[in-house]
Structures are given as structure tokens and as C-alpha cells.
Design an enzyme around this catalytic site. Structure first.
Site, PDB file in Angstrom:
ATOM      1  N   ARG A 135      33.207 -20.513  34.045  1.00  0.00           N
ATOM      2  CA  ARG A 135      31.811 -20.132  34.125  1.00  0.00           C
ATOM      3  C   ARG A 135      30.891 -21.274  33.691  1.00  0.00           C
ATOM      4  NH1 ARG A 135      29.963 -14.844  32.718  1.00  0.00           N
ATOM      5  NH2 ARG A 135      31.968 -14.580  31.692  1.00  0.00           N
TER       6      ARG A 135
ATOM      7  N   CYS B 245      24.047   1.859  49.230  1.00  0.00           N
ATOM      8  CA  CYS B 245      23.851   3.287  48.977  1.00  0.00           C
ATOM      9  C   CYS B 245      24.441   3.652  47.627  1.00  0.00           C
ATOM     10  CB  CYS B 245      24.484   4.098  50.110  1.00  0.00           C
ATOM     11  SG  CYS B 245      24.073   5.849  50.060  1.00  0.00           S
TER      12      CYS B 245
END
Length: 473
Positions: free
Chosen positions: A329, A401
Site C-alpha cells: 500500500r 443497486c
């Protein structure tokens, strides 16, 4: 704030988090959040590597992961050089393994190869990418808590330099594979040291109640050492490995971890007469996603870890082993931002007369699941222009959704953001593409590297034809 059964975000009076301050200049870029070449052009639009986001949006489309190649490689070399320098006069030196799980593709693996780092992979797929890039096997490490027989065979045939074993079953499995292939597997034992990093519960990986590693307190790690030494000549124990979590901003957790794992290191020397040559302290170094984060630079991380290791080895009466760390990271994350286009704007009233704008973009949790998965916080800026409008509390949401489809939970953005505007979310180079999905049959965005005024696609955009090609019906 009063509690609510559906979570804090539904409690009366919820506004913005305490760390999010009203900006003096809503157009300003905070340097710690962005790759080194990101700025604003004369038209107010973001540029990266000398290329405008308008050109990127027009030529490549949105959403897209935009990677500053020079920034990525500079961060990788900084870790390499810093740890080499700091540990040069301390024991066997140090190695830096880029943690490929953060983000990996063939070209990134080539960068790691050419810049003389090592590479950590944890599946057969990641290993295949490394092989395709020509990464030497000796500079690879293979992680994973359930490596299959084909994955172990692939690793041993390619000459992977170290395999980090995670269970008794894996020790037996690896022994059988090495015996059948008539080779020697160089292994490290992943030790669970009982240190819980100050981070989210789901990404703190060194406490006892989790799937990784051999328990130190329960004696499992010592038993794993005995079994591996007993499996000679097919297994060669080269060291111990520990990892205490992710998004770590100081070295205090490493201090406790190193003390405990070095105690086992010393016990192995005393009991078995073997002084192991290597010790891996893992990764998890934090980055700045928002103004609340203040990560340490590699120089301070390395110096702190060197002091800890030297002190603990002296106390245990053992030589300092060759140290390795696994930043992922910290290299990939800040080098990349995700570019979106706004599709709809909806303003809702909050208690106390406040309001929040919901800015729906053309991506979402399929390209950045971290907000939903880890409650991660991200920042955002208006990318295609500057604005003189006042800042307004906003939430950047996706097109899926799902009510939890949130990209940026809280940010102050100009009140005049409208459909068609470009937004950029920094710090998305790590885990966003790696954890991406095709939820709602949404093709995944491309990864585009930018350098010296030129953009090139590293990973192309998926298409609907790609989705349908997997559907044998």
C-alpha cells in the site's frame, strides 16, 4: 450522537466526522494525498504526469485508475534504498518485497524487477504474473494460508526463493511436493505474535483469533519449527515471519512483535543449534487517505525498526538476521487516483438545517469496495475545473443497486458540482483494483500509467463482451 440500530450514520444529527474541517479553499490539493506530479493546470483541471484529466477522460473514458508511474517507482526505490542503507551495518542487511496483493500487473512486476526489489505473491495467479514479467524466482516469496498442490509445484519448479508456511497441513503438503520433485523448498514460518495493530478489526492480522499463522503463545510456532527441521533435506528453514496488520502509523507494534518473534528465534538457536538467517517483519505501513492520517516516511520506519531489532537481538544474545519488509500500500496507494464522471446530484436535508449532496458517479463499490468493506475513508476533489462556489458537505456514491455503495463517505466539495463534472479520488492504488468486482455486471475500469506527458494502458477496460464470454449459457 445518539445510537441507532442501523448504525451511526442513521443517528439524529449526524453531519461530518470531527477530523473533516471546512476547507479554506475547496480547490486546494493536499500534497500528502496525491502522487507527486498531480497539480492543476491553467484551466483549473487536474494534471498528472503532464496530462490533463480532460484528455484522459476523452481518450480512455471513466471510471479509470490513473497511475503516476514515476511516483510509484520512486516510492519503491525509496524503500529499497532506505532499508539497504539503514541495515547495511546491522547483521545481514535488508530486503524489500513489494506486496503484490496491493496491485499487480505484468508491467508493475517488470518495474519491481528492473528497480531491483523483490516481490511477494500469495496465489498461483500472482505467481503467473511474476513469471510472465520475468521476475527471477530467487527474488520471489510465496504467501497464502491454503496453497494448493499445483501452486506449490509451480513455485518449486520456478525456483521461488521462499515459501511462507501457514499450517501443519501445508508443511506436510510441501514436504510431499518437494520430495516428489526431488528439490528443496526454502521456507519461513508465519508466526502469530499476539499483537493487534491499532487498526480496523478485519485488517489486524497478528492477534490470536484469526486464520493466519502459527500461534506463538500456544506453542504451535515452535512445533512448526520442529516439524520443518525434521523434514530435511526437502525443507530448509530459513527464518520466521510476522505481520501485525495494515494502516500502521508508528513502530510500537513492531517493537512488541519483534521482541516476541526474536525470542522464538533465540529459542530455536538454543534448542536446535540453528541460528536462522532471516527475519521478516511484514508490512502494513500506512498512507494518508484523508487529513486525519499522518504516515511515517520510510526513513523513520526503517530507523525505528533497525533500533528495535538491534536492541532485541542484543538482549537475546543472537546475531541480527537479514531483515525483510513487505510494503505494498505504501508504494502503490498514493501513486494512483480514480477518475469518475458525475451522473446525478441529489441534495438531502439533515437535522439542524444542514444538508448533504449525494453525488452519483459512474463507478462505485465494484471499483472501490474498501469503504463498504472496511469503513475506509477517502478524500475527493473536483477534477475538471476549479469553483468559486462555497463548500458543501457531500457523499460520493456509486451506480450499484446497494445502499452501501459509497466511495467517499464525507467530503466538502463545491456546491455547484453538476452532472458531467469530473471527480478524482486519491489513494486508490492499493487494493481497489485488486478487490474490484463485476457486481451488477459492471465491467472493471482500466489502469492507465502516465509519465512525461504520455498515457498508456497497463490493464485495459473490461467490456460487456468480456462478461458474456465467461457465460457458457
Amino acid at each position: 450522537m445518539r445510537a441507532h440500530e442501523a448504525g451511526a450514520l442513521h443517528a439524529d444529527g449526524y453531519g461530518s466526522p470531527a477530523w473533516l474541517a471546512l476547507p479554506r479553499d475547496v480547490n486546494a490539493l493536499i500534497p500528502s494525498l496525491w502522487a507527486s506530479s498531480v497539480g492543476r493546470g491553467t484551466d483549473g483541471a487536474l494534471t498528472v504526469g503532464g496530462v490533463s484529466v480532460h484528455d484522459l477522460a476523452r481518450e480512455i473514458g471513466t471510471p479509470a485508475y490513473i497511475l503516476d508511474e514515476a511516483d510509484f517507482r520512486a516510492r519503491a526505490r525509496d524503500f529499497r534504498d532506505t532499508y539497504t542503507e539503514v541495515f547495511a551495518d546491522l547483521g545481514g542487511g535488508a530486503d524489500v518485497y513489494y506486496a503484490g496483493k496491493a496491485f499487480l500487473c505484468t508491467e508493475v512486476a517488470r518495474w519491481i524487477r528492473d528497480d531491483d526489489l523483490r516481490l511477494d505473491v500469495c496465489t498461483g495467479g500472482e505467481l503467473a504474473v511474476a513469471m510472465r514479467a520475468g521476475m527471477p524466482g530467487a527474488r520471489l516469496g510465496l504467501h497464502g494460508n491454503n496453497k494448493s498442490v499445483p501452486e506449490l509445484e509451480q513455485a518449486l519448479r520456478y525456483g521461488v526463493g521462499r515459501i511462507i508456511v501457514d499450517s501443519y497441513d501445508e508443511i506436510d503438503r510441501l514436504t510431499d511436493v518437494a520430495r516428489r520433485l526431488d528439490t528443496v523448498a526454502r521456507v519461513m514460518v508465519r508466526v502469530t505474535v499476539g499483537v493487534e495493530a491499532h487498526t480496523h478489526e478485519f485488517i489486524a492480522t497478528a492477534h490470536e483469533d484469526q486464520k493466519f499463522g502459527f500461534s506463538l503463545s500456544g506453542g504451535d510456532a515452535a512445533e512448526a519449527v520442529r516439524r520443518i527441521l525434521g523434514a530435511a533435506p526437502h525443507l530448509e528453514l530459513i527464518g520466521l515471519h510476522s505481520h501485525i496488520g495494515s494502516q500502521i502509523f508508528d513502530t510500537s507494534g513492531f517493537e512488541v512483535s519483534a521482541r516476541r518473534v526474536l525470542a522464538l528465534h533465540a529459542a530455536v538457536a538454543k534448542e536446535h543449534g540453528v541460528e536462522l538467517p532471516e527475519l521478516d517483519l511484514g508490512g502494513g505501513f500506512g498512507i494518508a487517505y484523508t487529513t486525519e492520517h499522518d504516515p511515517l516516511p520510510p526513513k523513520h520506519l526503517a530507523a525505528g525498526m533497525a533500533e528495535i531489532v538491534d536492541r532485541e537481538c542484543r538482549a537475546s544474545g543472537v546475531s541480527v538476521p537479514r531483515i525483510s519488509v513487505e510494503p505494498g500500500r505504501a508504494i502503490a496507494g498514493p501513486s494512483t487516483f480514480t477518475l469518475y464522471e458525475v451522473g446525478t446530484v441529489k441534495v438531502v436535508d439533515l437535522d439542524g438545517g444542514a444538508a448533504r449532496a449525494y453525488l452519483s458517479v459512474d463507478g462505485g463499490m465494484s471499483d472501490n469496495i474498501r469503504t463498504a468493506l472496511y469503513e475506509a475513508n477517502f478524500s475527493c476533489t473536483l477534477a475538471g475545473r476549479t469553483s468559486t462556489a462555497p463548500p458543501r458537505l457531500s457523499r460520493v456514491v456509486g451506480k450499484h443497486c446497494e445502499s452501501g455503495d459509497i466511495v467517499v463517505m464525507d467530503e466538502f466539495l463545491p456546491a455547484d458540482v453538476a452532472p458531467g463534472d469530473l471527480l478524482a479520488v486519491p489513494g486508490t492504488g492499493a487494493y481497489c483494483r485488486s478487490l474490484s468486482s463485476q457486481y451488477n455486471h459492471t465491467p472493471r475500469p482500466p489502469v492507465v500509467a502516465v509519465r512525461d506527458g504520455r498515457a498508456r494502458v497497463l490493464v485495459r477496460r473490461e467490456t460487456v463482451d468480456d462478461l458474456l464470454a465467461l457465460d457458457v449459457g
